[in-house]
Design an enzyme around this catalytic site. Structure first.
Site: not given
Ligand SMILES: Cc1ncc(C[n+]2csc(CCOP(=O)(O)OP(=O)(O)O)c2C)c(N)n1
Ligand SMILES: [Mg+2]
Ligand SMILES: CC(=O)[C@@H](O)[C@H](O)COP(=O)(O)O
Length: 596
Positions: A252, A337, A365
């Site tokens: 990342k 959630e 959610r």
């Molecule tokens: C239901 C929900 N909860 C929280 C979020 C906030 N959120 C956005 S991206 C993220 C992390 C995503 O991690 P990953 O899927 O590993 O993607 P990366 O950014 O590491 O590529 C979170 C918690 C969201 N978008 N949707």
């Molecule tokens: Mg990730």
């Protein structure tokens, strides 16, 4: 934008047709990746947005577009915050400079921008379900040649919906390519046994694993920054007659040392940055989140029964200090959630007072869990809703404009909306002191302004401004007290008597507010929430029992999805600034529907 500070991204400019991309050799692909990273850095350091996630998927996205046809096939990004390289490879380079700006490109896939964009939602863990539906539809419609590809992060894989979908996808055994973008992080390092399993697979993937046991072919781990290796794995996976998961290991923030070195979240989402130093371009000032962070940390020392929960957003929701001070009392449950809310119910049943810190939009959610697992049992759980109201650049799936409408339906739940930092501290303390049922405290994504003193308090209701004549009662919800006071001053200058009150505990509507409102010719509620089912709706219903209730006008968000833009611009657009409020009052007074 066709040029960056380091010159025109020549190859990227030439990728207007897929065939051009397909013919590039290794050297050109490496140059293309460099050009994409340059555009990402140049743009996001200026506009803000998702930096770390997009820097991490540059090679993965190039390989996607070389193996699959984003026009005919369906590439479904989970969350969608990592779609910037996809947008750059599908003809949107020239518009990229207005990313997340009003009228500019969305920070997520947007079907109005390109036929290659599929899912606009930014809520995690939905992509596999969409894909299950798409493959089923293509099979039933004789379009089985259209391939469906999911790009899902290791964080989104901690969401329950992902496993609900895996359950049916694995059984249906219809071809699908699932690209697991494993960078080991959500914002922070991904938590739980799923993360432990993925870490083991990154090291040694021979033999069965959770995916093969559930009907998937597994390819990996693959170096997520080697286009040739990724492409080979994608081609292998796309020949399978059943679902195939390609485990791509990425970094990342790849290619930008300040992001790679950022221990907090590898610059997951940033405001405008100084590109050289990686530091914020401008100071943000005191935010509502920082006020909450300080107060919950203080409360944690006073109240050993307080525990805090977050769905993979400990730092963004202001729980980092609390977690450092009380490591055994702060729980990151992953992007889950529903589990967070019902785990909180269990914690409350066990005699603790849980605080669930969650963005307003993401609480949607877990409505059933809030209603049935918490409220039905009258459990003392406090929900702290950050990003309540119009958020701005993250667009329609992030505005927190539904919480008052949703929470107003929950029997026994009390909702507080502080108008200023002092109010947040006081109402948070009041909320965690309630033992006979759930509470919620909501505040927006913006700087926390100065404190606004009350002239008097009637029950829970603060009177912020009194007028000699009982013409108009302005009911200000939360931080909209400031524009309400400004509007009242302007109206006073035109001979209109306006009293401004802040209910503090906004739902259920306090009886003291209803009794006060009954005395006025006109009542106007002002809230950063949907007009449907908000405080205005509830106050109007409460006034119905009065023999001659005054008209109630609600100034609020219309019942539609709001595009991305600036918070202030969107509030102004919907009349939630001093001009809009004053104008609405004058129009109501001259409408003939208000008693003289
Ligand atoms: C239901 C929900 N909860 C929280 C979020 C906030 N959120 C956005 S991206 C993220 C992390 C995503 O991690 P990953 O899927 O590993 O993607 P990366 O950014 O590491 O590529 C979170 C918690 C969201 N978008 N949707
Ligand atoms: Mg990730
Ligand atoms: C994609 C996602 O859900 C979050 O990363 C979102 O962008 C929230 O950003 P803020 O924390 O800046 O509101």
């Amino acid at each position: 934008m066709t040029a960056t500070a380091s010159g025109a991204p020549r190859l990227l400019n030439s990728v207007l047709r897929r065939q051009r991309l397909a013919r590039m050799d290794k050297g050109q692909l490496d140059t293309l990746a460099q050009e994409i990273r340059e555009v990402l850095l140049e743009t996001v350091c200026a506009t803000g947005g998702h930096l770390g996630s997009n820097l991490g998927v540059v090679e993965l996205t190039i390989a996607l577009h070389r193996v699959f046809d984003p026009g005919r096939d369906r590439i479904v990004f989970d969350v969608g915050h990592q779609c910037y390289p996809h947008k750059l490879l599908t003809g949107r380079l020239s518009r990229f400079g207005r990313l997340r700006k009003a009228g500019g490109l969305s920070g997520y896939p947007a079907r109005g921008e390109s036929e290659t964009d599929v899912v606009e939602n930014s809520h995690a863990s939905t992509a596999l379900s969409y894909a299950d539906g798409l493959t089923t539809a293509f099979a039933l419609r004789g379009q089985a040649d259209r391939r469906v590809v999911v790009v899902i992060g290791d964080g989104a894989l901690t969401g329950g919906m992902s496993w609900e979908a895996i359950n049916t996808i694995g059984a249906a055994a219809r071809p699908m390519v699932v690209v697991l973008n494993d960078n080991g992080r959500s914002y922070a390092p991904t938590v739980g046994s799923i993360s432990t399993h993925l870490r083991a697979l990154r090291g040694h993937a021979a033999g069965a694993n959770v995916f093969t046991n559930l009907g998937f072919a597994y390819f990996g781990p693959v170096d997520g920054h080697d286009v040739t290796e990724i492409e080979h794995a994608f081609r292998q996976a796309s020949t399978m007659d059943r679902p195939a998961l390609v485990h791509v290991v990425t970094v990342k923030g790849k290619g930008y040392p300040p992001a790679e070195a950022d221990d907090v979240d590898h610059m997951h989402t940033v405001g405008a940055l100084n590109r050289v130093t990686g530091t914020p371009a401008t100071g943000q000032g005191r935010t509502w989140t920082s006020v909450f962070a300080h107060e919950i940390r203080t409360l944690g020392a006073e109240r050993p029964d307080l525990v805090c929960l977050s769905a993979a957003m400990i730092t963004p929701t202001g729980l980092a200090d609390f977690a450092r001070a009380f490591p055994g009392r702060a729980f990151d449950v992953g992007i889950a959630e529903q589990h967070a809310v019902t785990r909180a119910a269990g914690l409350a049943m066990g005699g603790l007072h849980p605080v669930v810190a969650i963005y307003s939009t993401f609480l949607n959610r877990a409505v059933d869990q809030l209603l049935m697992d918490v409220a039905l049992h009258r459990l003392p759980v406090t929900f702290v809703l950050d990003r309540a109201g119009v958020t701005g650049p993250d667009g329609p799936s992030h505005h927190g404009v539904w919480d008052l409408s949703v929470l107003g339906l929950v029997p026994g739940l009390r909702v507080a909306a502080p108008r200023d930092p002092a109010g947040l501290r006081a109402l948070l303390r009041e909320a965690v002191s309630v033992t006979e049922g759930p509470t919620a405290v909501r505040f927006p994504k913006t700087t926390a302004s100065h404190d606004i003193p009350a002239r008097q308090r009637i029950g829970p209701v603060d009177v912020l401004r009194s007028a000699s004549a009982d013409d108009v009662l302005l009911v200000a919800v939360g931080p909209l007290a400031a524009p309400c006071l400004e509007a009242a001053e302007r109206l006073g200058g035109r001979g209109v008597g306006v009293t401004v009150v802040d209910p503090r505990w906004v739902l259920p509507v306090p009886a003291e507010l209803t009794d006060l409102a009954a005395r006025y010719r006109l009542v106007v509620t002002v809230e950063d929430n949907l007009v449907t089912g908000g405080v205005g709706t509830h106050l109007r219903q409460a006034l119905d029992v009065h023999p001659a209730p005054p008209p109630v006008r609600g100034i609020a968000i219309p019942p539609r999805f709001l595009a991305h833009g600036s918070r202030d611009g969107l509030l102004r657009e919907h009349g939630l600034d001093a001009d809009g409020i004053a104008g609405a009052v004058l129009r109501a007074l001259s409408s003939g529907e208000v008693a003289p």
